[in-house]
Design a protein around this motif. Sequence first.
Motif, PDB file in Angstrom:
ATOM      1  N   GLU A  26       0.467  11.171   9.237  1.00  0.00           N
ATOM      2  CA  GLU A  26       1.612  10.544   8.569  1.00  0.00           C
ATOM      3  C   GLU A  26       1.181   9.827   7.299  1.00  0.00           C
ATOM      4  OE1 GLU A  26       3.373   8.023  11.465  1.00  0.00           O
ATOM      5  OE2 GLU A  26       4.429   9.651  12.486  1.00  0.00           O
ATOM      6  N   ARG A  27       0.096   9.075   7.397  1.00  0.00           N
ATOM      7  CA  ARG A  27      -0.357   8.295   6.237  1.00  0.00           C
ATOM      8  C   ARG A  27      -0.771   9.206   5.089  1.00  0.00           C
ATOM      9  NH1 ARG A  27      -2.506   3.093   5.512  1.00  0.00           N
ATOM     10  NH2 ARG A  27      -3.810   2.943   3.659  1.00  0.00           N
ATOM     11  N   LEU A  28      -1.573  10.225   5.394  1.00  0.00           N
ATOM     12  CA  LEU A  28      -2.073  11.100   4.342  1.00  0.00           C
ATOM     13  C   LEU A  28      -0.942  11.905   3.711  1.00  0.00           C
ATOM     14  CD1 LEU A  28      -4.523  11.996   2.809  1.00  0.00           C
ATOM     15  CD2 LEU A  28      -5.065  13.608   4.644  1.00  0.00           C
ATOM     16  N   ALA A  29       0.039  12.307   4.515  1.00  0.00           N
ATOM     17  CA  ALA A  29       1.180  13.036   3.966  1.00  0.00           C
ATOM     18  C   ALA A  29       1.946  12.178   2.959  1.00  0.00           C
ATOM     19  CB  ALA A  29       2.100  13.493   5.095  1.00  0.00           C
ATOM     20  N   VAL A  30       2.150  10.899   3.290  1.00  0.00           N
ATOM     21  CA  VAL A  30       2.838   9.991   2.375  1.00  0.00           C
ATOM     22  C   VAL A  30       2.033   9.818   1.086  1.00  0.00           C
ATOM     23  CG1 VAL A  30       3.575   7.605   2.026  1.00  0.00           C
ATOM     24  CG2 VAL A  30       4.088   8.760   4.178  1.00  0.00           C
ATOM     25  N   GLN A  31       0.732   9.621   1.230  1.00  0.00           N
ATOM     26  CA  GLN A  31      -0.100   9.388   0.054  1.00  0.00           C
ATOM     27  C   GLN A  31      -0.161  10.613  -0.855  1.00  0.00           C
ATOM     28  OE1 GLN A  31      -3.614   7.990   2.366  1.00  0.00           O
ATOM     29  NE2 GLN A  31      -3.564   6.233   0.972  1.00  0.00           N
ATOM     30  N   LEU A  32      -0.243  11.809  -0.262  1.00  0.00           N
ATOM     31  CA  LEU A  32      -0.257  13.014  -1.084  1.00  0.00           C
ATOM     32  C   LEU A  32       1.047  13.152  -1.863  1.00  0.00           C
ATOM     33  CD1 LEU A  32      -1.913  15.728   1.210  1.00  0.00           C
ATOM     34  CD2 LEU A  32      -2.802  14.853  -0.957  1.00  0.00           C
ATOM     35  N   ALA A  33       2.152  12.849  -1.213  1.00  0.00           N
ATOM     36  CA  ALA A  33       3.440  12.936  -1.891  1.00  0.00           C
ATOM     37  C   ALA A  33       3.527  11.952  -3.050  1.00  0.00           C
ATOM     38  CB  ALA A  33       4.565  12.691  -0.887  1.00  0.00           C
ATOM     39  N   GLU A  34       2.882  10.785  -2.889  1.00  0.00           N
ATOM     40  CA  GLU A  34       2.885   9.755  -3.944  1.00  0.00           C
ATOM     41  C   GLU A  34       1.873  10.035  -5.041  1.00  0.00           C
ATOM     42  OE1 GLU A  34       2.001   6.164  -1.726  1.00  0.00           O
ATOM     43  OE2 GLU A  34       3.979   5.430  -2.263  1.00  0.00           O
ATOM     44  N   GLU A  39       0.803  -1.219   0.000  1.00  0.00           N
ATOM     45  CA  GLU A  39       0.000   0.000   0.000  1.00  0.00           C
ATOM     46  C   GLU A  39       0.837   1.269   0.000  1.00  0.00           C
ATOM     47  OE1 GLU A  39      -2.481   0.198   3.422  1.00  0.00           O
ATOM     48  OE2 GLU A  39      -0.837   0.565   4.800  1.00  0.00           O
ATOM     49  N   MET A  40       2.108   1.209   0.422  1.00  0.00           N
ATOM     50  CA  MET A  40       2.957   2.397   0.449  1.00  0.00           C
ATOM     51  C   MET A  40       4.420   1.984   0.559  1.00  0.00           C
ATOM     52  SD  MET A  40       2.323   3.916   4.317  1.00  0.00           S
ATOM     53  CE  MET A  40       0.705   4.493   3.803  1.00  0.00           C
ATOM     54  N   PRO A  41       5.336   2.913   0.335  1.00  0.00           N
ATOM     55  CA  PRO A  41       6.757   2.574   0.452  1.00  0.00           C
ATOM     56  C   PRO A  41       7.084   1.995   1.833  1.00  0.00           C
ATOM     57  CG  PRO A  41       6.491   4.720  -0.565  1.00  0.00           C
ATOM     58  CD  PRO A  41       5.134   4.309  -0.102  1.00  0.00           C
ATOM     59  N   GLY A  42       7.893   0.960   1.838  1.00  0.00           N
ATOM     60  CA  GLY A  42       8.261   0.316   3.093  1.00  0.00           C
ATOM     61  C   GLY A  42       7.398  -0.861   3.458  1.00  0.00           C
ATOM     62  N   ALA A  43       6.212  -0.963   2.853  1.00  0.00           N
ATOM     63  CA  ALA A  43       5.320  -2.089   3.123  1.00  0.00           C
ATOM     64  C   ALA A  43       5.752  -3.306   2.320  1.00  0.00           C
ATOM     65  CB  ALA A  43       3.875  -1.724   2.783  1.00  0.00           C
ATOM     66  N   PRO A  89     -10.503  20.794  -1.646  1.00  0.00           N
ATOM     67  CA  PRO A  89      -9.520  19.719  -1.806  1.00  0.00           C
ATOM     68  C   PRO A  89      -8.324  19.925  -0.887  1.00  0.00           C
ATOM     69  CG  PRO A  89      -9.429  21.238  -3.670  1.00  0.00           C
ATOM     70  CD  PRO A  89     -10.624  21.628  -2.863  1.00  0.00           C
ATOM     71  N   VAL A  90      -7.757  18.811  -0.439  1.00  0.00           N
ATOM     72  CA  VAL A  90      -6.564  18.841   0.403  1.00  0.00           C
ATOM     73  C   VAL A  90      -5.350  18.704  -0.500  1.00  0.00           C
ATOM     74  CG1 VAL A  90      -5.297  17.649   2.235  1.00  0.00           C
ATOM     75  CG2 VAL A  90      -7.789  17.868   2.373  1.00  0.00           C
ATOM     76  N   THR A  91      -4.480  19.720  -0.465  1.00  0.00           N
ATOM     77  CA  THR A  91      -3.316  19.715  -1.345  1.00  0.00           C
ATOM     78  C   THR A  91      -1.989  19.843  -0.603  1.00  0.00           C
ATOM     79  OG1 THR A  91      -3.511  22.108  -1.667  1.00  0.00           O
ATOM     80  CG2 THR A  91      -4.649  20.687  -3.254  1.00  0.00           C
ATOM     81  N   GLY A  92      -2.022  20.130   0.685  1.00  0.00           N
ATOM     82  CA  GLY A  92      -0.785  20.317   1.437  1.00  0.00           C
ATOM     83  C   GLY A  92      -0.986  20.015   2.906  1.00  0.00           C
ATOM     84  N   MET A  93       0.042  20.296   3.686  1.00  0.00           N
ATOM     85  CA  MET A  93       0.029  19.908   5.092  1.00  0.00           C
ATOM     86  C   MET A  93      -0.997  20.681   5.916  1.00  0.00           C
ATOM     87  SD  MET A  93       1.802  17.292   5.485  1.00  0.00           S
ATOM     88  CE  MET A  93       1.619  17.248   7.280  1.00  0.00           C
TER      89      MET A  93
END
Length: 259
Positions: free
Chosen positions: A157-165, A21-25, A130-134
């Motif tokens: 943490e999860r949403l920050a990773v997903q937005l970056a991806e 589901e994300m990097p590191g998984a 829409p959510v576009t940043g922190m």
Amino acid sequence: MNHDEVLSLYERRFRREPAPEMPGAVVERAGAVVRQSGPAPCWNGVLWSDLDERTADAAIAEQIRHYAELGTEFEWKLYDHDRPADLDRRLLAAGFTAEPPETLMVAETARIAVPAALPAAGPEGVQLVPVTGMDGVELVADVHERVFGASRVRIRERLAVQLAEGSVVAVLAMAGDVPVSAARMDLHSGTEFASLWGGGTDPEWRGRGIYRALVAYRAREALARGYRYLQVDASAESRPILTRLGFAALATTTPYTYG
């Protein structure tokens, strides 16, 4: 929509042959079990199993040992058609705790993204943003903490990773400067599915159509990105709304947590 065919496709994409589901998984097949492991904020747990009365208890014990070595809590996501038929009781006997059951619901995106029954914007007094940043991530975490009692740290943490991806669409329902609801849609690249999460609304703002507006917003975003199906693990509260919007119930799933 052929329910059996869609359920079979869902099982293959998300349970038997899922992507991490994300990097590191890490997703791996350990005997007759498919599981995911990874550092926070990754979800840890069992996605699928092919067990019977002879093999179930040993497989359960092996998963407990695996995640204990990692030092993390985990979840066994059990579906009502999983075998053996008493797997739920075996999990409880092994020390798991059953969370409230949810309904796996799916709809064809094109059928629910544009009907007149779905609002084009938020209800009166509410704006969908829409959510576009922190800054937006922090507001989403605030809503989830208030409404669900969820850990704002994990959500942030999860949403920050997903937005970056670029693997998520997140949206806030704002009453002026106050976030009263929030929702996200996970984009599962390489599959036909986008999945809807969240949508919890402050009690004083419920019953005004905010949840429906958030579903409509995400459905249109999914359609624009070419996702054929929308999937939801629906709570008892959201299932009637989703049924009226055209979602079909395909299975019941119960999270069993350990640790």
